[in-house]
Design a protein around this motif. Structure first.
Motif, PDB file in Angstrom:
ATOM      1  N   GLY A 358       0.783  -1.224   0.000  1.00  0.00           N
ATOM      2  CA  GLY A 358       0.000   0.000   0.000  1.00  0.00           C
ATOM      3  C   GLY A 358       0.816   1.275   0.000  1.00  0.00           C
ATOM      4  N   PHE A 359       2.122   1.199  -0.208  1.00  0.00           N
ATOM      5  CA  PHE A 359       2.965   2.393  -0.228  1.00  0.00           C
ATOM      6  C   PHE A 359       2.566   3.292  -1.389  1.00  0.00           C
ATOM      7  CE2 PHE A 359       6.760   4.529  -1.913  1.00  0.00           C
ATOM      8  CZ  PHE A 359       7.140   5.267  -0.799  1.00  0.00           C
ATOM      9  N   GLU A 360       2.413   4.607  -1.135  1.00  0.00           N
ATOM     10  CA  GLU A 360       2.009   5.566  -2.161  1.00  0.00           C
ATOM     11  C   GLU A 360       3.041   6.689  -2.255  1.00  0.00           C
ATOM     12  OE1 GLU A 360      -1.916   7.079  -1.832  1.00  0.00           O
ATOM     13  OE2 GLU A 360      -2.823   5.152  -1.282  1.00  0.00           O
ATOM     14  N   GLU A 361       3.330   7.070  -3.481  1.00  0.00           N
ATOM     15  CA  GLU A 361       4.285   8.156  -3.711  1.00  0.00           C
ATOM     16  C   GLU A 361       4.213   8.535  -5.186  1.00  0.00           C
ATOM     17  OE1 GLU A 361       5.878  10.946  -3.262  1.00  0.00           O
ATOM     18  OE2 GLU A 361       6.813  10.099  -1.448  1.00  0.00           O
ATOM     19  N   ASN A 362       4.786   9.672  -5.518  1.00  0.00           N
ATOM     20  CA  ASN A 362       4.896  10.070  -6.919  1.00  0.00           C
ATOM     21  C   ASN A 362       5.744   9.045  -7.661  1.00  0.00           C
ATOM     22  OD1 ASN A 362       6.581  11.612  -9.153  1.00  0.00           O
ATOM     23  ND2 ASN A 362       4.655  12.715  -8.886  1.00  0.00           N
ATOM     24  N   ALA A 363       5.325   8.660  -8.857  1.00  0.00           N
ATOM     25  CA  ALA A 363       5.998   7.593  -9.598  1.00  0.00           C
ATOM     26  C   ALA A 363       7.437   7.967  -9.946  1.00  0.00           C
ATOM     27  CB  ALA A 363       5.209   7.267 -10.862  1.00  0.00           C
ATOM     28  N   ASP A 364       7.691   9.232 -10.248  1.00  0.00           N
ATOM     29  CA  ASP A 364       9.055   9.646 -10.591  1.00  0.00           C
ATOM     30  C   ASP A 364       9.964   9.598  -9.373  1.00  0.00           C
ATOM     31  OD1 ASP A 364       8.330  10.083 -13.233  1.00  0.00           O
ATOM     32  OD2 ASP A 364       7.696  12.144 -12.833  1.00  0.00           O
ATOM     33  N   VAL A 365       9.441   9.950  -8.215  1.00  0.00           N
ATOM     34  CA  VAL A 365      10.235   9.862  -6.982  1.00  0.00           C
ATOM     35  C   VAL A 365      10.566   8.404  -6.673  1.00  0.00           C
ATOM     36  CG1 VAL A 365      10.252  10.329  -4.504  1.00  0.00           C
ATOM     37  CG2 VAL A 365       9.267  12.000  -6.082  1.00  0.00           C
ATOM     38  N   VAL A 366       9.598   7.508  -6.880  1.00  0.00           N
ATOM     39  CA  VAL A 366       9.850   6.078  -6.673  1.00  0.00           C
ATOM     40  C   VAL A 366      10.953   5.589  -7.608  1.00  0.00           C
ATOM     41  CG1 VAL A 366       8.839   3.788  -6.933  1.00  0.00           C
ATOM     42  CG2 VAL A 366       7.561   5.589  -5.785  1.00  0.00           C
ATOM     43  N   GLY A 367      10.896   6.019  -8.884  1.00  0.00           N
ATOM     44  CA  GLY A 367      11.947   5.637  -9.814  1.00  0.00           C
ATOM     45  C   GLY A 367      13.309   6.129  -9.372  1.00  0.00           C
ATOM     46  N   ALA A 368      13.384   7.364  -8.877  1.00  0.00           N
ATOM     47  CA  ALA A 368      14.659   7.911  -8.411  1.00  0.00           C
ATOM     48  C   ALA A 368      15.175   7.151  -7.195  1.00  0.00           C
ATOM     49  CB  ALA A 368      14.494   9.392  -8.090  1.00  0.00           C
ATOM     50  N   LEU A 369      14.275   6.774  -6.285  1.00  0.00           N
ATOM     51  CA  LEU A 369      14.687   6.000  -5.104  1.00  0.00           C
ATOM     52  C   LEU A 369      15.238   4.635  -5.504  1.00  0.00           C
ATOM     53  CD1 LEU A 369      11.721   6.827  -2.675  1.00  0.00           C
ATOM     54  CD2 LEU A 369      14.107   7.561  -2.426  1.00  0.00           C
ATOM     55  N   ASN A 370      14.588   3.968  -6.448  1.00  0.00           N
ATOM     56  CA  ASN A 370      15.082   2.674  -6.907  1.00  0.00           C
ATOM     57  C   ASN A 370      16.405   2.803  -7.652  1.00  0.00           C
ATOM     58  OD1 ASN A 370      12.921   1.126  -5.890  1.00  0.00           O
ATOM     59  ND2 ASN A 370      11.650   1.636  -7.677  1.00  0.00           N
ATOM     60  N   VAL A 371      16.574   3.887  -8.416  1.00  0.00           N
ATOM     61  CA  VAL A 371      17.847   4.132  -9.093  1.00  0.00           C
ATOM     62  C   VAL A 371      18.955   4.342  -8.061  1.00  0.00           C
ATOM     63  CG1 VAL A 371      19.099   5.788 -10.520  1.00  0.00           C
ATOM     64  CG2 VAL A 371      16.835   5.014 -11.218  1.00  0.00           C
ATOM     65  N   LEU A 372      18.657   5.072  -7.006  1.00  0.00           N
ATOM     66  CA  LEU A 372      19.641   5.306  -5.959  1.00  0.00           C
ATOM     67  C   LEU A 372      20.036   3.990  -5.285  1.00  0.00           C
ATOM     68  CD1 LEU A 372      21.297   7.191  -4.147  1.00  0.00           C
ATOM     69  CD2 LEU A 372      19.242   7.516  -2.733  1.00  0.00           C
ATOM     70  N   ARG A 373      19.063   3.146  -4.989  1.00  0.00           N
ATOM     71  CA  ARG A 373      19.369   1.868  -4.336  1.00  0.00           C
ATOM     72  C   ARG A 373      20.214   0.979  -5.251  1.00  0.00           C
ATOM     73  NH1 ARG A 373      14.380  -1.888  -2.721  1.00  0.00           N
ATOM     74  NH2 ARG A 373      14.227  -1.865  -5.007  1.00  0.00           N
ATOM     75  N   ALA A 374      19.849   0.915  -6.538  1.00  0.00           N
ATOM     76  CA  ALA A 374      20.636   0.120  -7.475  1.00  0.00           C
ATOM     77  C   ALA A 374      22.034   0.692  -7.660  1.00  0.00           C
ATOM     78  CB  ALA A 374      19.911   0.045  -8.823  1.00  0.00           C
ATOM     79  N   GLY A 375      22.155   2.013  -7.630  1.00  0.00           N
ATOM     80  CA  GLY A 375      23.466   2.636  -7.747  1.00  0.00           C
ATOM     81  C   GLY A 375      24.352   2.329  -6.561  1.00  0.00           C
ATOM     82  N   HIS A 376      23.795   2.334  -5.343  1.00  0.00           N
ATOM     83  CA  HIS A 376      24.564   1.967  -4.160  1.00  0.00           C
ATOM     84  C   HIS A 376      25.074   0.535  -4.276  1.00  0.00           C
ATOM     85  CE1 HIS A 376      24.545   5.346  -1.482  1.00  0.00           C
ATOM     86  NE2 HIS A 376      23.235   5.512  -1.572  1.00  0.00           N
ATOM     87  N   ALA A 377      24.213  -0.383  -4.748  1.00  0.00           N
ATOM     88  CA  ALA A 377      24.611  -1.782  -4.879  1.00  0.00           C
ATOM     89  C   ALA A 377      25.725  -1.947  -5.905  1.00  0.00           C
ATOM     90  CB  ALA A 377      23.399  -2.632  -5.252  1.00  0.00           C
ATOM     91  N   ARG A 378      25.590  -1.262  -7.052  1.00  0.00           N
ATOM     92  CA  ARG A 378      26.612  -1.371  -8.092  1.00  0.00           C
ATOM     93  C   ARG A 378      27.929  -0.779  -7.630  1.00  0.00           C
ATOM     94  NH1 ARG A 378      26.998  -2.391 -13.368  1.00  0.00           N
ATOM     95  NH2 ARG A 378      24.775  -2.872 -13.426  1.00  0.00           N
TER      96      ARG A 378
END
Length: 403
Positions: A358-378
């Motif tokens: 049920g998490f809600e947020e702006n779709a672009d902000v969600v994309g940026a958060l996932n990009v940040l997490r993937a960038g940390h992992a890489r």
């Protein structure tokens, strides 16, 4: 650390100097096309491709040939640089970084380069520069050239001549400011950061689209190559130049702000060429929603995503930061809270709602958060030496520290 930087100014030549620059640019274009035709001819006859040294020998022959003796009027170094450009174009083609070299056309990217700094004199106090066989040229001095001059490129755009002075200087190792941030690129929002802020799109082409269409229609009604047609073509070029200048100015301001305030920037490795490919299809398999896809392609190309990433790359290097490129797959469908991946999570273009938690947020902000997490992992994998699949299309290993 050594920093290479280019400083570009508008030239203010007199009539004779402008005619000479047109001749020099034409001579470089002729040498490039003649060398490319020679290489193609040798390939058709099964002969080995000539290297740079072999082409320089042919250039000497062309300069002494009575039919092309006018090449001797141009400085030799810019002509040799045209051959270097051809050699680099072939290298990029064989490395699958670019298409096969094409013949140059008059009026498109007219330029020539002076590689020897000993032949160049820069007088910043009096806003003038000395170039071989051109003499002293005035230029609009908008800022100081820092460092030692390495080479100079003279180019023409929209009826104006510009000089680009590349310099080299020693700077202290910079210390990056701020933390890490992820960026989601889009059309409705040009760049959305993982901290919730975003940069609104400029849409420079869309703003001038009506004026450009009318100017092109007016040019189409003129007799080709007549004086009125040339005037109309100049008006079209002026609008294109205004569009490009506005876009570059916006991208520079946005990339400078981000690179100066963040130590690590994670960005999607978008394949813009594939994303903006036409959906028209062919006669056997016609495409669907061609008009809508055409409008989307136009909006995508209007953003300048690749240029934005290129600017972030070198500006972060100047500030001691990192640029990490990550695969864009499922960045807008993954919940940053529980990690659930589903296309149903993004029911609208702007809103994200996880069907699992049920998490809600702006779709672009969600994309940026996932990009940040993937960038940390890489970044963690590369620092630790672990093997991780590279992002497709990375051109110089952005996830490694630069600068």
């Amino acid at each position: 650390m050594q920093r290479l930087q280019a400083f570009k100014f508008e030239l203010r030549p007199d009539g004779q100097q402008e005619r000479q620059m047109r001749r020099f640019a034409g001579s470089c274009r002729f040498v490039f096309n003649k060398a490319l035709a020679l290489q193609q001819e040798r390939h058709e006859h099964g002969e080995k491709k000539l290297g740079y040294a072999g082409l320089c020998k042919r250039l000497t022959e062309w300069r002494h040939d009575p039919e092309t003796a006018w090449l001797a009027d141009a400085p030799v170094h810019p002509l040799q640089q045209a051959l270097k450009d051809l050699e680099r174009a072939y290298a990029n083609f064989f490395a699958q970084r670019a298409d096969f070299p094409r013949f140059k056309k008059k009026g498109r990217s007219d330029s020539f380069r002076y590689p020897d700094p000993k032949q160049i004199k820069l007088d910043q106090t009096n806003s003038r520069i000395f170039l071989p066989k051109l003499g002293w040229l005035r230029y609009r001095n908008s800022r100081d050239v820092l460092g030692t001059v390495k080479n100079v490129t003279v180019s023409q755009s929209c009826g104006k001549w510009f000089v680009s002075v590349q310099s080299e200087r020693e700077v202290a190792q910079p210390i990056p400011n701020g933390g890490a941030v992820g960026i989601d690129l889009g059309v409705a929002r040009f760049a959305t950061l993982s901290d919730g802020t975003f940069h609104a799109p400029l849409h420079s082409f869309k703003r001038h689209e009506t004026a450009l269409r009318k100017a092109q229609q007016a040019m189409g009604r003129k007799t080709q190559f007549s004086n009125n047609w040339k005037k109309a073509k100049g008006r079209v070029q002026k609008i294109h130049s205004r569009i490009g200048n506005a876009r570059r100015d916006y991208l520079h301001k946005a990339s400078t702000t981000i690179s100066q305030n963040h130590a690590m920037v994670c960005i999607e490795d978008l394949q813009v060429r594939n994303m903006s490919r036409s959906a028209a299809g062919n006669t056997e398999k016609p495409g669907r929603n061609v008009r809508a896809k055409s409008g989307l392609n136009k909006s995508i190309l209007d953003q300048g995503w690749f240029e934005f990433r290129r600017q972030l790359d070198y500006k972060l290097a100047w500030n001691g930061g990192w640029l990490v490129a990550v695969p864009p797959r499922n960045t807008s469908r993954t919940c940053p809270c529980c990690g659930h991946v589903s296309a149903d999570n993004r029911q609208t273009q702007a809103r994200f709602e996880c069907v699992a938690c049920g998490f809600e947020e702006n779709a672009d902000v969600v994309g940026a958060l996932n990009v940040l997490r993937a960038g940390h992992a890489r970044f963690a994998c590369e620092v630790s030496g672990a093997v991780m699949p590279p992002a497709a299309g990375t051109h110089r290993g952005e996830s490694a520290r630069v600068g």
